[in-house]
Enzyme design. Structure first.
Site, mmCIF file in Angstrom:
data_model
loop_
_atom_site.group_PDB
_atom_site.id
_atom_site.type_symbol
_atom_site.label_atom_id
_atom_site.label_comp_id
_atom_site.label_asym_id
_atom_site.label_seq_id
_atom_site.Cartn_x
_atom_site.Cartn_y
_atom_site.Cartn_z
ATOM 1 N N GLU A 115 0.849 -1.190 0.000
ATOM 2 C CA GLU A 115 0.000 0.000 0.000
ATOM 3 C C GLU A 115 0.879 1.233 0.000
ATOM 4 O OE1 GLU A 115 -2.400 -0.292 3.516
ATOM 5 O OE2 GLU A 115 -3.291 -2.189 2.882
ATOM 6 N N LYS A 117 2.176 4.589 1.627
ATOM 7 C CA LYS A 117 2.242 5.086 3.002
ATOM 8 C C LYS A 117 1.832 6.551 2.956
ATOM 9 C CE LYS A 117 5.368 5.186 7.001
ATOM 10 N NZ LYS A 117 4.569 6.146 7.671
ATOM 11 N N ASP A 119 1.075 10.217 4.004
ATOM 12 C CA ASP A 119 1.717 11.094 4.984
ATOM 13 C C ASP A 119 0.657 11.963 5.665
ATOM 14 O OD1 ASP A 119 3.713 12.079 6.469
ATOM 15 O OD2 ASP A 119 4.669 13.246 4.881
ATOM 16 N N TYR A 226 -7.394 1.744 5.981
ATOM 17 C CA TYR A 226 -6.562 0.596 5.613
ATOM 18 C C TYR A 226 -6.532 -0.521 6.651
ATOM 19 C CZ TYR A 226 -3.367 3.623 8.249
ATOM 20 O OH TYR A 226 -2.813 4.441 9.181
ATOM 21 N N LYS A 315 10.450 3.293 3.751
ATOM 22 C CA LYS A 315 10.471 4.759 3.689
ATOM 23 C C LYS A 315 11.250 5.233 2.468
ATOM 24 C CE LYS A 315 9.068 6.618 7.835
ATOM 25 N NZ LYS A 315 9.520 7.761 8.551
ATOM 26 N N CYS A 409 31.909 40.097 12.046
ATOM 27 C CA CYS A 409 30.498 39.823 12.309
ATOM 28 C C CYS A 409 29.634 40.764 11.467
ATOM 29 C CB CYS A 409 30.214 40.046 13.801
ATOM 30 S SG CYS A 409 28.457 40.064 14.200
ATOM 31 N N CYS A 412 27.862 43.349 14.209
ATOM 32 C CA CYS A 412 28.587 44.331 15.030
ATOM 33 C C CYS A 412 29.972 44.665 14.482
ATOM 34 C CB CYS A 412 28.690 43.838 16.477
ATOM 35 S SG CYS A 412 29.785 42.419 16.656
ATOM 36 N N CYS A 427 31.214 35.071 17.017
ATOM 37 C CA CYS A 427 31.346 36.476 17.358
ATOM 38 C C CYS A 427 31.442 36.510 18.884
ATOM 39 C CB CYS A 427 30.115 37.250 16.879
ATOM 40 S SG CYS A 427 30.011 38.899 17.595
ATOM 41 N N CYS A 432 27.012 42.229 21.106
ATOM 42 C CA CYS A 432 26.593 42.175 19.695
ATOM 43 C C CYS A 432 25.066 42.204 19.612
ATOM 44 C CB CYS A 432 27.137 40.909 19.048
ATOM 45 S SG CYS A 432 26.444 40.585 17.422
HETATM 46 S S1 IVH Z 1 -0.816 0.090 8.694
HETATM 47 C C1 IVH Z 1 -0.510 -1.870 12.952
HETATM 48 N N1 IVH Z 1 -0.963 1.240 6.349
HETATM 49 O O1 IVH Z 1 2.198 5.023 9.084
HETATM 50 C C2 IVH Z 1 -0.024 -0.943 11.904
HETATM 51 N N2 IVH Z 1 -0.159 2.526 8.173
HETATM 52 O O2 IVH Z 1 4.776 4.825 10.424
HETATM 53 C C3 IVH Z 1 -1.111 -0.192 11.264
HETATM 54 N N3 IVH Z 1 0.367 4.843 7.589
HETATM 55 O O3 IVH Z 1 0.906 4.660 12.328
HETATM 56 C C4 IVH Z 1 -0.607 0.746 10.275
HETATM 57 N N4 IVH Z 1 -0.187 4.724 5.479
HETATM 58 O O4 IVH Z 1 -0.336 6.230 10.671
HETATM 59 C C5 IVH Z 1 -0.623 1.388 7.650
HETATM 60 N N5 IVH Z 1 -1.194 2.132 4.233
HETATM 61 C C6 IVH Z 1 -0.861 2.281 5.510
HETATM 62 C C7 IVH Z 1 -0.393 3.497 6.015
HETATM 63 C C8 IVH Z 1 -0.045 3.585 7.365
HETATM 64 C C9 IVH Z 1 0.258 5.505 6.428
HETATM 65 C C10 IVH Z 1 0.871 5.422 8.844
HETATM 66 C C11 IVH Z 1 0.102 5.023 10.084
HETATM 67 C C12 IVH Z 1 1.129 4.369 10.969
HETATM 68 C C13 IVH Z 1 2.388 4.996 10.465
HETATM 69 C C14 IVH Z 1 3.609 4.189 10.849
#
Ligand code: IVH
Length: 635
Positions: A115, A117, A119, A226, A315, A409, A412, A427, A432
């Protein structure tokens, strides 16, 4: 090889820093370091604890879910804890995770679900009898904050489920702010002349933490779901894919880019493809999440104290862009440090526009050999602090001159000094104006004396008007109130508020005051450590360098710096001035644990789980017990 004392001091320091950064990120929505830098701190602490198991405390941030349940909203205890995810930074770490999964499943093949991630912020939505009854943030994983009224304003979140839905359905997902909404919000902020948000994640967090849901409603937040939490009376589900499909059928927003894959190579290809295409999305992602699909297999794999073993976050590396380096300038900090920084042609990187980036010190500029006129690579590690990586030499105009560090600086005009063996140039002029300004701004900042209204601009105005020269003068401002009223752009209300805030700051804890005093190497955490150790400013005034160095968590460099600061007569005079103004000099009393072992005599032999022998003996004594070396009648 570091000694044990060094390792212990470093671990204490890291723990403090990590907690401080957690607080800035989760409570103040105002992070100070990038995600990548934060992860490095956590990893360093984890490897220290691994090498020295007796240093690991049960509440160490390496074992607990980062995050806080703040005090603004009612607390919500999660029916099932909301966990965090472990990270993999590269293919090797992803493979390492794959091998652990493989071992955990005794070699049985696994299907993975990949999936994006998202933000944003983790959210739990609870439906009872098909109606949304509660929405809670993750908080510390066990207790979150009740933000139901705010979540009700998000169009993507269903308020009712189809008839016949189970008695209880708890759904988890990520609340986020689409990039377009973020940009529109920042345009509105700019038009109002108020501070812009750093990135979509922080604006989403700030928008949810509003007391007035109408403000949240105006912020166009959205959500991707999710995960299932507690479900009572739901269908039998055997895979994550099935639960995602079920969520979609109930009307929850489910991200369309979810894929079931059969090998880690395919997983890696998925992450790589999204690394290339992350900007094609209308929302921000900071990586991918890989999960084992089969729920029975998940059960076999289980959890660590903070994260499931059946999932890993991959990441993305920090983002990079090129832009023109217009100039290199030098700023003077509150301790006199001269920091070179890059003035850039504004560039959008890592979710926000960057026009300035630190270059750290003289050696860094030389090492990177960046010159005004260069095209440079700019990186936003994670999302916060921009950095100049280096020049694109193929684009360097011919004859471009090397940049040289200024000799005086900029504020001053006194000669700048770089002490032998140090990387910083300073400095040294105590008067100053740039230093005075930075010191007063720091003194009044959050984490120090927290004086609302005494910000960068106001301090500048006061210094220029001759109302303020140093930190002590802050408490003269209420006396100079008539002159404050004379200042243009300073209305009666602001004057009254500022005077109130200054008076209120006198009660701040000693640790905040120590942090506010601009002692080199004394950050917010160190301020608290010292306050806790000495209990009162007077203890510190009388302490020798050796006394300070003896404090757990205080290294030699810090002790020398604190002792040197208190040896300066002007600084001691400042302390006496602050005493006369009635500031709180009292630190926290020595912590005492409930004396549950009073009257007992316990001998430690062999091993005690989670303790070294010395650690176990100390724990017994702290609770009022005795721990002699050998068994007697009293044992
Ligand atoms: S699963 C038990 N799926 O990333 C774990 N988390 O760095 C449940 N996050 O706390 C998390 N996208 O806030 C999951 N597709 C995704 C996600 C996701 C973003 C976040 C979530 C988690 C954090 C961990």
């Amino acid at each position: 090889m570091a000694t044990r004392k060094d390792a212990a001091a470093r671990a204490t320091f890291l723990r403090g820093e990590i907690l401080r950064h957690n607080e800035r990120y989760y409570l103040q929505d105002d992070p100070e370091v990038s995600d990548a830098e934060y992860d490095l701190l956590v990893r360093e602490l984890a490897s220290l604890e691994e090498a020295n198991p007796d240093l690991a405390t049960p509440d160490s941030p390496t074992r607990a879910v980062a995050g806080f349940a703040g005090a603004t909203f009612a607390p919500v205890v999660h029916a099932m804890p909301m966990m965090s995810l472990d990270n993999a930074m590269d293919l090797a770490e992803l493979r390492g995770w794959g091998e652990r999964v493989n071992r955990g499943l005794a070699g049985a093949p696994a299907t993975y679900v990949c999936e994006l991630k998202i933000d944003g912020l983790a959210m739990s939505l609870r439906y009872e009898g098909g109606t949304l009854v509660q929405a809670a943030t993750r908080g510390d994983g066990r207790v979150g904050e009740d933000v139901t009224a705010n979540i009700m304003t998000i169009a993507a979140v269903p308020k009712k489920l189809p008839t016949g839905s189970p008695a209880v359905v708890e759904v988890r997902g990520e609340v986020y702010m689409p990039i377009a909404a973020f940009e529109a919000l920042n345009e509105r902020q700019a038009a109002l002349g108020v501070k812009r948000f750093v990135n979509p994640r922080n604006s989403a967090a700030g928008s949810l933490r509003q007391k007035d849901p109408r403000i949240t409603a105006s912020r166009e937040l959205s959500m991707w779901c999710y995960q299932l939490g507690e479900v009572v009376g739901g269908p039998e589900l055997t895979s994550h894919t099935a639960s995602i499909e079920w969520l979609a059928s109930l009307g929850f927003p489910v991200n369309p880019e979810i894929r079931a894959l059969h090998s880690l190579d395919e997983v890696y290809a998925f992450t790589d493809q999204w690394l290339q295409h992350r900007h094609d999305l209308r929302y921000e992602i900071d990586g991918a999440v890989v999960k084992v699909d089969d729920l029975a297999q998940r059960h076999l794999l289980g959890f660590t104290s903070k994260a499931p073993r059946w999932a890993i976050a991959f990441k993305f590396p920090p983002e990079e862009r090129t832009t023109l380096l217009l100039d290199i300038q030098v700023s003077i900090g509150r301790t006199g440090r001269a920091t070179p920084f890059a003035v850039l042609e504004p560039v959008f990187v890592g979710g926000s526009t960057v026009a300035m980036a630190t270059l750290h010190n003289q050696d860094q500029v030389r090492l990177k050999d960046v010159r005004p006129g260069d095209t440079v690579v700019v990186r936003k590690a994670g999302d916060v602090i921009p950095e100049v990586v280096g020049p694109v030499l193929s684009l360097r105009p011919e004859g471009l001159a090397e940049w040289t560090f200024p000799t005086v600086c900029p504020a001053c005009k006194q000669v700048l000094v770089r002490p032998e063996g140090e990387s910083d140039t300073r400095c040294l002029n105590a008067d100053c104006p740039a230093q005075a300004w930075a010191r007063v701004v720091h003194f009044g900042s959050r984490g120090a004396m927290d004086i609302e209204g005494l910000g960068e601009r106001t301090v500048g105005v006061f210094i220029e008007a001759g109302l303020l020269d140093n930190v002590g003068d802050v408490y003269e401002l209420p006396v100079r109130i008539a002159r404050l009223r004379d200042l243009e752009r300073f209305g009666e209300v602001s004057v009254q508020n500022l005077v109130g805030a200054i008076e209120g700051s006198k009660q701040r804890p000693l640790g905040n005051l120590l942090f506010g005093l601009n002692i080199r190497h004394v950050g917010a955490t160190m301020g608290q450590v010292i306050a806790r150790a000495f209990h009162h400013m007077d203890g510190l005034l009388e302490a020798t360098e050796a006394d300070i160095a003896a404090v757990d968590g205080v290294g030699g460099v810090i002790a020398a710096s604190v002792a040197a600061w208190f040896a300066v007569p002007a600084n001691r005079a400042l302390i006496e001035r602050l005493r006369a103004y009635g500031l709180n000099f009292e630190g926290p009393a020595a912590p005492t644990l409930p004396q549950t072992l009073a009257g007992m005599s316990i001998v430690v032999t062999g091993t005690v789980d989670g303790f070294s022998r010395e650690g176990a003996e100390a724990a017994i004594k702290e609770r009022g017990g005795k721990s002699p070396g050998s068994v007697s009648k009293k044992t």
